[in-house]
Structures are given as structure tokens and as C-alpha cells.
Enzyme design. Structure first.
Site, mmCIF file in Angstrom:
data_model
loop_
_atom_site.group_PDB
_atom_site.id
_atom_site.type_symbol
_atom_site.label_atom_id
_atom_site.label_comp_id
_atom_site.label_asym_id
_atom_site.label_seq_id
_atom_site.Cartn_x
_atom_site.Cartn_y
_atom_site.Cartn_z
ATOM 1 N N GLN A 61 0.842 -1.198 0.000
ATOM 2 C CA GLN A 61 0.000 0.000 0.000
ATOM 3 C C GLN A 61 0.877 1.249 0.000
ATOM 4 O O GLN A 61 1.100 1.870 1.037
ATOM 5 C CB GLN A 61 -0.888 -0.026 1.254
ATOM 6 C CG GLN A 61 -1.939 1.031 1.293
ATOM 7 C CD GLN A 61 -3.062 0.738 0.326
ATOM 8 O OE1 GLN A 61 -3.702 -0.279 0.406
ATOM 9 N NE2 GLN A 61 -3.290 1.646 -0.584
ATOM 10 N N PHE A 62 1.382 1.635 -1.179
ATOM 11 C CA PHE A 62 2.259 2.804 -1.258
ATOM 12 C C PHE A 62 1.553 4.081 -0.830
ATOM 13 O O PHE A 62 2.183 5.040 -0.403
ATOM 14 C CB PHE A 62 2.861 2.957 -2.660
ATOM 15 C CG PHE A 62 1.927 3.527 -3.687
ATOM 16 C CD1 PHE A 62 1.905 4.893 -3.933
ATOM 17 C CD2 PHE A 62 1.065 2.709 -4.400
ATOM 18 C CE1 PHE A 62 1.057 5.433 -4.879
ATOM 19 C CE2 PHE A 62 0.210 3.227 -5.355
ATOM 20 C CZ PHE A 62 0.191 4.597 -5.589
ATOM 21 N N THR A 63 0.218 4.107 -0.907
ATOM 22 C CA THR A 63 -0.512 5.331 -0.571
ATOM 23 C C THR A 63 -0.425 5.685 0.913
ATOM 24 O O THR A 63 -0.803 6.788 1.299
ATOM 25 C CB THR A 63 -1.993 5.236 -1.004
ATOM 26 O OG1 THR A 63 -2.604 4.149 -0.329
ATOM 27 C CG2 THR A 63 -2.106 5.064 -2.505
#
Length: 145
Positions: free
Chosen positions: A78-80
Site C-alpha cells: 500500500q504505497f498510498t
């Protein structure tokens, strides 16, 4: 590293209409990696998560770990989690690690959890994923290395 940990009654991650990973009782982990993260950060978080006592005992107290209850983990990259929303209306993701670095550390983190005798299911790194789960409690924690 940042991990959003959610205690779940069940969870699935689907990619292109196919189930990539599924668990019954356990944790859904949303895992973010930034540029400065190392294997030491992943080791710390894997150890913390394996021993975290957030499942209820016979008295209704959060005294049991995921291992104590025979739970499993659904880990989703989950890069966000490193999105910066302080300016403007569109998040800036400059703090997120580049995909090659993030995937290497994400895979290492999941392997460290497996080495602790935990069942770990995953999504598909870098793909659009549909994550469905039933949050148990709800119990949601933010962990950072």
C-alpha cells in the site's frame, strides 16, 4: 515502514476477478515502504505484529496474539500510506519507495512473518486490488518502524 493493522473475521484480496489471497480470522495488513526503510525496519514490525496481543481471551480482555488464536495474515502492499496531503488536493507520493525497493522489502517482511510460523497470504504487488474484509471489533492500529 508503516503498517495499518486491522483485526479481521475474514478477508480476501482479488486481482482481475481472481482471488489472490484469502484468510479466515486474523489480520489484514496494509504495508507501506519509504526510501529510508531497511530490513531492520521489517524485522521490527514482523516481531511486533507476531506478538501483538489484540485478540480477546476468555474474559474479554485483549490478551492473546495472532499465534495464540491460530490466526492468519492477509498482507497487501500500500504505497498510498506515504501520500502527503498537506498541500493541495492531490496527494504527493514522493515519500513512497520506488517499486523495486518497496517490493524487495515487502517480500522480505512477509517472509519474516512466515518464519514466525504465521500463515501469510498476499495480494499482487503493483496491481490494482479489491480488498474485502470484516473488521473485527473494530480493531485498527497504525504501526511504524
Amino acid at each position: 515502514m508503516r503498517v495499518v493493522l486491522q483485526r479481521a473475521k475474514d478477508a480476501t484480496v482479488t486481482v482481475n476477478d481472481e482471488v489472490a489471497g484469502a484468510i479466515a480470522k486474523g489480520f489484514v495488513l496494509l504495508v507501506g515502504v519509504t526510501h529510508e526503510d531497511t530490513e531492520k525496519d521489517a524485522d521490527y514490525l514482523a516481531e511486533k505484529i507476531a506478538g501483538l496481543r489484540v485478540f480477546e481471551d476468555e474474559n474479554g480482555k485483549m490478551n492473546l496474539s495472532i499465534k495464540d488464536v491460530g490466526g492468519a495474515i492477509l498482507s497487501v502492499s500500500q504505497f498510498t500510506l506515504y501520500g502527503d496531503t498537506r498541500k493541495g488536493r492531490r496527494p504527493n507520493f514522493m515519500a513512497a519507495a520506488k517499486p523495486d525497493q518497496a517490493k524487495k522489502l515487502y517480500d522480505y517482511f512477509n517472509e519474516k512473518l512466515r518464519e514466525k510460523d504465521l500463515t501469510v497470504e498476499t495480494g499482487v504487488f503493483g496491481e490494482m486490488m479489491d480488498v474485502r474484509f470484516t473488521n473485527d471489533g473494530p480493531v485498527t492500529l497504525l504501526l511504524e518502524s
